[in-house]
Design an enzyme around this catalytic site. Sequence first.
Site, mmCIF file in Angstrom:
data_model
loop_
_atom_site.group_PDB
_atom_site.id
_atom_site.type_symbol
_atom_site.label_atom_id
_atom_site.label_comp_id
_atom_site.label_asym_id
_atom_site.label_seq_id
_atom_site.Cartn_x
_atom_site.Cartn_y
_atom_site.Cartn_z
ATOM 1 N N GLN A 104 -23.716 -9.547 13.127
ATOM 2 C CA GLN A 104 -24.571 -10.649 13.240
ATOM 3 C C GLN A 104 -25.409 -11.401 14.877
ATOM 4 O OE1 GLN A 104 -25.122 -12.050 10.524
ATOM 5 N NE2 GLN A 104 -26.224 -14.036 11.006
ATOM 6 N N GLU B 159 4.026 2.667 13.922
ATOM 7 C CA GLU B 159 2.656 2.490 13.574
ATOM 8 C C GLU B 159 1.860 1.310 13.898
ATOM 9 O OE1 GLU B 159 2.048 5.003 9.929
ATOM 10 O OE2 GLU B 159 0.146 5.066 9.976
ATOM 11 N N THR C 15 1.054 9.858 1.746
ATOM 12 C CA THR C 15 -0.389 9.124 0.790
ATOM 13 C C THR C 15 -0.492 10.849 -0.432
ATOM 14 O OG1 THR C 15 -1.288 8.121 1.754
ATOM 15 C CG2 THR C 15 -2.460 7.957 0.099
ATOM 16 N N GLU C 16 -0.489 10.046 -1.598
ATOM 17 C CA GLU C 16 -1.461 11.507 -2.480
ATOM 18 C C GLU C 16 -1.824 10.862 -3.315
ATOM 19 O OE1 GLU C 16 2.762 12.019 -4.461
ATOM 20 O OE2 GLU C 16 2.922 13.723 -2.695
ATOM 21 N N PRO C 17 -2.623 11.295 -3.992
ATOM 22 C CA PRO C 17 -3.822 11.103 -4.483
ATOM 23 C C PRO C 17 -3.063 9.924 -6.045
ATOM 24 C CG PRO C 17 -3.661 13.193 -5.285
ATOM 25 C CD PRO C 17 -2.713 13.129 -4.334
ATOM 26 N N SER D 47 0.822 3.028 -0.930
ATOM 27 C CA SER D 47 1.646 2.268 -1.429
ATOM 28 C C SER D 47 2.798 2.193 -1.299
ATOM 29 C CB SER D 47 1.262 0.331 -1.768
ATOM 30 O OG SER D 47 -0.688 0.334 -1.214
ATOM 31 N N GLY E 19 -0.085 0.418 5.630
ATOM 32 C CA GLY E 19 0.850 0.179 5.166
ATOM 33 C C GLY E 19 -0.898 -1.424 4.725
ATOM 34 N N THR F 117 -5.421 12.456 7.335
ATOM 35 C CA THR F 117 -6.219 12.240 8.979
ATOM 36 C C THR F 117 -5.686 13.550 9.678
ATOM 37 O OG1 THR F 117 -5.800 9.087 9.383
ATOM 38 C CG2 THR F 117 -6.265 10.877 10.791
ATOM 39 N N GLU G 282 -1.041 -6.279 1.658
ATOM 40 C CA GLU G 282 -0.682 -7.488 0.938
ATOM 41 C C GLU G 282 0.977 -6.867 0.182
ATOM 42 O OE1 GLU G 282 -3.476 -5.538 0.146
ATOM 43 O OE2 GLU G 282 -4.993 -7.143 -0.668
HETATM 44 C C1 FAD Z 1 -9.209 7.466 6.666
HETATM 45 C C2 FAD Z 1 -8.124 6.615 6.098
HETATM 46 C C3 FAD Z 1 -6.751 7.458 6.975
HETATM 47 C C4 FAD Z 1 -5.530 7.853 6.295
HETATM 48 N N1 FAD Z 1 -4.424 9.203 6.830
HETATM 49 C C5 FAD Z 1 -3.588 8.951 5.924
HETATM 50 C C6 FAD Z 1 -2.989 9.502 7.041
HETATM 51 O O1 FAD Z 1 -3.216 10.460 8.151
HETATM 52 N N2 FAD Z 1 -1.289 10.110 5.913
HETATM 53 C C7 FAD Z 1 -0.867 9.866 4.972
HETATM 54 O O2 FAD Z 1 -0.102 9.809 4.280
HETATM 55 N N3 FAD Z 1 -1.857 8.375 4.306
HETATM 56 C C8 FAD Z 1 -3.229 7.931 5.086
HETATM 57 N N4 FAD Z 1 -3.816 7.397 5.007
HETATM 58 C C9 FAD Z 1 -3.329 6.168 3.126
HETATM 59 C C10 FAD Z 1 -3.452 5.259 3.119
HETATM 60 O O3 FAD Z 1 -2.053 4.599 4.041
HETATM 61 C C11 FAD Z 1 -3.292 4.347 1.837
HETATM 62 O O4 FAD Z 1 -4.459 3.929 1.699
HETATM 63 C C12 FAD Z 1 -3.348 3.313 2.069
HETATM 64 O O5 FAD Z 1 -1.678 2.837 2.295
HETATM 65 C C13 FAD Z 1 -2.863 2.675 0.415
HETATM 66 O O6 FAD Z 1 -2.362 3.692 -0.451
HETATM 67 P P1 FAD Z 1 -3.950 3.607 -1.534
HETATM 68 O O7 FAD Z 1 -4.740 3.932 -0.371
HETATM 69 O O8 FAD Z 1 -2.940 4.844 -2.689
HETATM 70 O O9 FAD Z 1 -3.952 2.080 -2.525
HETATM 71 P P2 FAD Z 1 -2.892 1.701 -3.341
HETATM 72 O O10 FAD Z 1 -1.595 1.497 -3.358
HETATM 73 O O11 FAD Z 1 -3.060 2.355 -4.456
HETATM 74 O O12 FAD Z 1 -3.538 0.032 -3.246
HETATM 75 C C14 FAD Z 1 -4.779 -0.409 -3.415
HETATM 76 C C15 FAD Z 1 -4.624 -1.509 -2.852
HETATM 77 O O13 FAD Z 1 -3.820 -2.316 -3.988
HETATM 78 C C16 FAD Z 1 -3.557 -3.124 -3.323
HETATM 79 N N5 FAD Z 1 -2.051 -3.186 -3.146
HETATM 80 C C17 FAD Z 1 -1.189 -2.362 -3.710
HETATM 81 N N6 FAD Z 1 0.267 -2.746 -3.736
HETATM 82 C C18 FAD Z 1 0.242 -4.044 -3.648
HETATM 83 C C19 FAD Z 1 1.185 -5.120 -3.953
HETATM 84 N N7 FAD Z 1 2.889 -4.431 -4.449
HETATM 85 N N8 FAD Z 1 1.221 -6.382 -4.160
HETATM 86 C C20 FAD Z 1 -0.243 -6.813 -3.926
HETATM 87 N N9 FAD Z 1 -0.935 -5.692 -3.998
HETATM 88 C C21 FAD Z 1 -1.392 -5.012 -3.971
HETATM 89 C C22 FAD Z 1 -3.656 -3.451 -1.797
HETATM 90 O O14 FAD Z 1 -5.061 -4.366 -1.800
HETATM 91 C C23 FAD Z 1 -3.802 -1.461 -1.613
HETATM 92 O O15 FAD Z 1 -5.116 -1.762 -0.731
HETATM 93 C C24 FAD Z 1 -5.122 7.132 5.111
HETATM 94 C C25 FAD Z 1 -6.147 6.694 4.939
HETATM 95 C C26 FAD Z 1 -7.550 6.439 4.632
HETATM 96 C C27 FAD Z 1 -8.456 5.591 4.266
#
Ligand code: FAD
Length: 382
Positions: free
Chosen positions: A338, A244, A124-126, A130, A366, A156, A369
């Site tokens: 609750q 996973e 994951t990147e800033p 997804s 993942g 993590t 959605e």
């Molecule tokens: C506590 C924690 C631990 C994590 N650990 C790891 C790790 O060890 N390594 C790693 O690589 N990543 C890690 N992650 C990242 C995690 O896998 C991502 O947060 C997740 O994949 C979602 O990416 P994003 O946060 O960038 O949300 P985005 O991709 O920006 O999406 C935001 C929201 O939009 C909705 N959405 C996105 N795409 C679609 C679509 N096509 N259609 C409809 N709705 C959509 C979903 O509701 C989603 O939650 C971690 C995250 C957290 C919070």
Amino acid sequence: MTAPVNTEIRELGAEFVRREVAPHLQEWEDACSIPRELHLAAGKQGLLGVAFPEEVGGGGGTLMDSVDLQEAMFEAGASSGLMAGLFTSGIALPHIAASGNADLIDRFVRPTIAGDTIGSLAVTEPGGGSDVAGIRTTAVREGDHYVVNGAKTFITSGVRADFVTTAVRTGPASSGGGGHAGISLLVVEAGTPGFTVDRSLRKMGWHCSDTAELSYVDVRVPVANLVGEENTGFYQIAEQFVVERIALAVHAYGIAARSLELTAAYCRERETFGKPLISNQVVRHKLVEMRRQVEVSRTYSREVARRHVDGENVIAEACLAKQTACDAATYVCDQAVQLHGGTGYMHGTEVERHYRDARILPIGGGATEVLTDLAARLMGYA
Ligand SMILES: Cc1cc2nc3c(=O)[nH]c(=O)nc-3n(C[C@H](O)[C@H](O)[C@H](O)COP(=O)(O)OP(=O)(O)OC[C@H]3O[C@@H](n4cnc5c(N)ncnc54)[C@H](O)[C@@H]3O)c2cc1C
């Protein structure tokens, strides 16, 4: 056919949680970190490598053994955050183990399964998590090294990690099969110049599991640290997704089952209006509904895991299992708070922790959605 339960592994896991985890968990939650000694203790017991092949230092078991182990640990009081932090090896190592590269296996897989080192997986990147094919962190070949530039977030165990299996772009997004084609996996070791933990992120839940934002500025990584073939990273990552997602389903129904057990006990003991809570029909029915959701998600998730072990393609079913279990956790953990009343809202009450921890499960590994849409395509509904 229902997969048999591995009682030996279950007892080992439950005893480990009772002895090594439960007495200290709140302290680690408050410290926002798990001690390294816990990895060593888990490694000594063989818990970290249960489902890894013996050739790489593992126990030679299957995904079913690891499902049994994790279920039992949740039953004994482990939290989802604890399991995410302790078992990050489960997402950091499989690609390295599967690559068959003896040098990488000796340097990273064996010591991590033994509990001597800690690894993370950074995809994951800033800019987004997804869309795995859209990653922007680059690795440019210069002689015997790749020069890596970019950033990763939400990683993590990234704060404590000795190495990070990092997804990087080594080929153009447009080459061959779109963005998927140009991604590789590189192992980046802590202490490599230019590689830093920018921030330790504070979260709603999973408090004891540290989460890092990582920065890569002209980081020179030996080509020897490439996992598998160049530009095959996306496929390596995708191959591990089923495991996973099943693991996260176990987290979800695991904390739901534990919350139900705690709540049933509380409802027997707590009195309102002169009688135990459980003597109210509405309360009993809530407990049954919680139980129904736990049973359904557990049974289905285990079945999908068994089919995976038997070699079936269960990519779509793993998405459904994760969602079913996450929906169960969302409902059950909420009802657990609750029925605990004000006590359920208090810091340090176990159901309060599970309620907060549950919220990450439909997002991480993942988002629901995204997985539903993947299932739609695989099931021919697109
Ligand atoms: C506590 C924690 C631990 C994590 N650990 C790891 C790790 O060890 N390594 C790693 O690589 N990543 C890690 N992650 C990242 C995690 O896998 C991502 O947060 C997740 O994949 C979602 O990416 P994003 O946060 O960038 O949300 P985005 O991709 O920006 O999406 C935001 C929201 O939009 C909705 N959405 C996105 N795409 C679609 C679509 N096509 N259609 C409809 N709705 C959509 C979903 O509701 C989603 O939650 C971690 C995250 C957290 C919070």
